[in-house]
Design a protein around this motif. Structure first.
Motif, mmCIF file in Angstrom:
data_model
loop_
_atom_site.group_PDB
_atom_site.id
_atom_site.type_symbol
_atom_site.label_atom_id
_atom_site.label_comp_id
_atom_site.label_asym_id
_atom_site.label_seq_id
_atom_site.Cartn_x
_atom_site.Cartn_y
_atom_site.Cartn_z
ATOM 1 N N GLN A 251 0.832 -1.211 0.000
ATOM 2 C CA GLN A 251 0.000 0.000 0.000
ATOM 3 C C GLN A 251 0.868 1.263 0.000
ATOM 4 O O GLN A 251 0.635 2.204 -0.747
ATOM 5 N N ASP A 252 1.865 1.251 0.879
ATOM 6 C CA ASP A 252 2.776 2.385 0.979
ATOM 7 C C ASP A 252 3.979 1.968 1.816
ATOM 8 O O ASP A 252 4.068 0.829 2.294
ATOM 9 N N VAL A 253 4.892 2.890 2.020
ATOM 10 C CA VAL A 253 6.103 2.601 2.787
ATOM 11 C C VAL A 253 5.761 2.267 4.235
ATOM 12 O O VAL A 253 6.371 1.379 4.846
ATOM 13 N N ALA A 254 4.768 2.956 4.790
ATOM 14 C CA ALA A 254 4.398 2.705 6.184
ATOM 15 C C ALA A 254 3.941 1.263 6.390
ATOM 16 O O ALA A 254 4.313 0.614 7.377
ATOM 17 N N GLN A 255 3.123 0.753 5.472
ATOM 18 C CA GLN A 255 2.680 -0.635 5.595
ATOM 19 C C GLN A 255 3.855 -1.586 5.460
ATOM 20 O O GLN A 255 3.968 -2.567 6.201
ATOM 21 N N PHE A 256 4.737 -1.305 4.520
ATOM 22 C CA PHE A 256 5.913 -2.160 4.328
ATOM 23 C C PHE A 256 6.743 -2.228 5.602
ATOM 24 O O PHE A 256 7.127 -3.319 6.045
ATOM 25 N N ARG A 257 7.013 -1.075 6.201
ATOM 26 C CA ARG A 257 7.841 -1.052 7.399
ATOM 27 C C ARG A 257 7.147 -1.763 8.558
ATOM 28 O O ARG A 257 7.795 -2.462 9.341
ATOM 29 N N ARG A 258 5.837 -1.609 8.669
ATOM 30 C CA ARG A 258 5.087 -2.269 9.741
ATOM 31 C C ARG A 258 5.152 -3.785 9.593
ATOM 32 O O ARG A 258 5.391 -4.513 10.565
ATOM 33 N N VAL A 259 4.955 -4.266 8.382
ATOM 34 C CA VAL A 259 4.979 -5.715 8.145
ATOM 35 C C VAL A 259 6.376 -6.282 8.381
ATOM 36 O O VAL A 259 6.525 -7.331 9.011
ATOM 37 N N GLN A 260 7.404 -5.586 7.904
ATOM 38 C CA GLN A 260 8.767 -6.083 8.085
ATOM 39 C C GLN A 260 9.174 -6.061 9.555
ATOM 40 O O GLN A 260 9.929 -6.936 10.005
ATOM 41 N N ARG A 261 8.680 -5.089 10.303
ATOM 42 C CA ARG A 261 8.959 -5.055 11.742
ATOM 43 C C ARG A 261 8.336 -6.271 12.428
ATOM 44 O O ARG A 261 8.949 -6.885 13.315
ATOM 45 N N ASN A 262 7.132 -6.648 12.008
ATOM 46 C CA ASN A 262 6.496 -7.837 12.582
ATOM 47 C C ASN A 262 7.271 -9.105 12.246
ATOM 48 O O ASN A 262 7.399 -10.003 13.077
ATOM 49 N N TRP A 263 7.781 -9.176 11.016
ATOM 50 C CA TRP A 263 8.617 -10.321 10.641
ATOM 51 C C TRP A 263 9.853 -10.398 11.532
ATOM 52 O O TRP A 263 10.263 -11.482 11.963
ATOM 53 N N ALA A 264 10.471 -9.250 11.799
ATOM 54 C CA ALA A 264 11.665 -9.229 12.646
ATOM 55 C C ALA A 264 11.336 -9.690 14.062
ATOM 56 O O ALA A 264 12.094 -10.460 14.669
ATOM 57 N N ILE A 265 10.192 -9.242 14.595
ATOM 58 C CA ILE A 265 9.791 -9.653 15.944
ATOM 59 C C ILE A 265 9.578 -11.159 16.004
ATOM 60 O O ILE A 265 10.056 -11.832 16.929
ATOM 61 N N TRP A 266 8.866 -11.692 15.019
ATOM 62 C CA TRP A 266 8.638 -13.138 15.003
ATOM 63 C C TRP A 266 9.934 -13.904 14.804
ATOM 64 O O TRP A 266 10.110 -15.011 15.330
ATOM 65 N N GLY A 267 10.851 -13.338 14.038
ATOM 66 C CA GLY A 267 12.146 -13.980 13.863
ATOM 67 C C GLY A 267 12.885 -14.118 15.179
ATOM 68 O O GLY A 267 13.452 -15.178 15.487
#
Length: 213
Positions: A71-87
């Motif tokens: 959708q935008d950069v904000a969504q990208f950063r939010r999703v990637q942050r969640n991936w990092a947390i789960w990692g």
């Protein structure tokens, strides 16, 4: 900047997201499937995966932006942050499980009669005391195996030993015949010296082995 995500290799990657991706680094191929970055499946190729895990960390954000529509950069950063947390969560849990399993295995070795016999002989051996001092402390086995079949069995164990005067490595072997364990090997390899001491009593060294079957 226009949203060029999902436009492939020619998509322009925003500077604020073109950075190290911890989710890609920690979860590699799982992250790849979730972000439509299928080059991450190279993690299943031996040797290539050693390099690929770092490539995912360094290039993962750019690949994910180009391969999937966001959708935008904000969504990208939010999703990637969640991936990092789960990692991080997955790695912490995995390490915890591995530690528990290893501790349980070492504890199992430590409770065996073969190990107890080896430690008792080590701590009472005049030769070992002369080299390591007293008291002698024996650590958990670091290598070895134990096999038991009814009244017969065998064991090979390697564990560290330390004392006030020095330290070393103990290599122990034992056989179980007619339900009774006895030591067939008990060598103390002294640390820093090319010297190994046989700690078995003279009678045990010369006693013939009985067949296991």
């Amino acid at each position: 900047m226009d949203n060029t995500s999902g436009h492939g290799a020619h998509a322009q990657v925003p500077a604020e997201i073109d950075r190290w991706n911890w989710g890609a680094f920690l979860l590699n191929w799982i992250w790849g499937l979730g972000n439509e970055t299928y080059i991450a499946l190279l993690m299943f190729v031996p040797l290539v995966n050693v390099v690929m895990v770092f490539m995912l960390g360094a290039k993962g954000s750019a690949w994910a932006w180009r391969n999937r529509r966001w959708q935008d950069v904000a969504q990208f950063r939010r999703v990637q942050r969640n991936w990092a947390i789960w990692g991080v969560v997955v790695w912490v849990v995995s390490i915890g499980v591995a530690v528990v399993m290893m501790t349980s295995l070492l504890s199992l070795f430590a409770r065996t009669e073969a190990y107890a016999m080896a430690v008792e002989r080590l701590t009472q051996s005049p030769a070992a005391i002369a080299e390591l001092g007293s008291p002698i402390s024996a650590g958990y086995p670091t290598h070895g195996h134990i096999s038991v079949n009814g009244d017969s069995g065998s064991a090979e164990l390697t564990f560290p030993a330390t004392g006030p005067k020095g330290s070393g490595t103990v290599h122990a072997g034992a056989r179980k015949d007619l339900g009774v364990w006895r030591l067939t090997r008990l060598d103390l390899e002294l640390e820093g010296r090319d010297q190994t001491i046989d700690l078995r009593p003279e009678t045990s060294r010369n006693r013939p082995l009985l067949p296991l079957d």
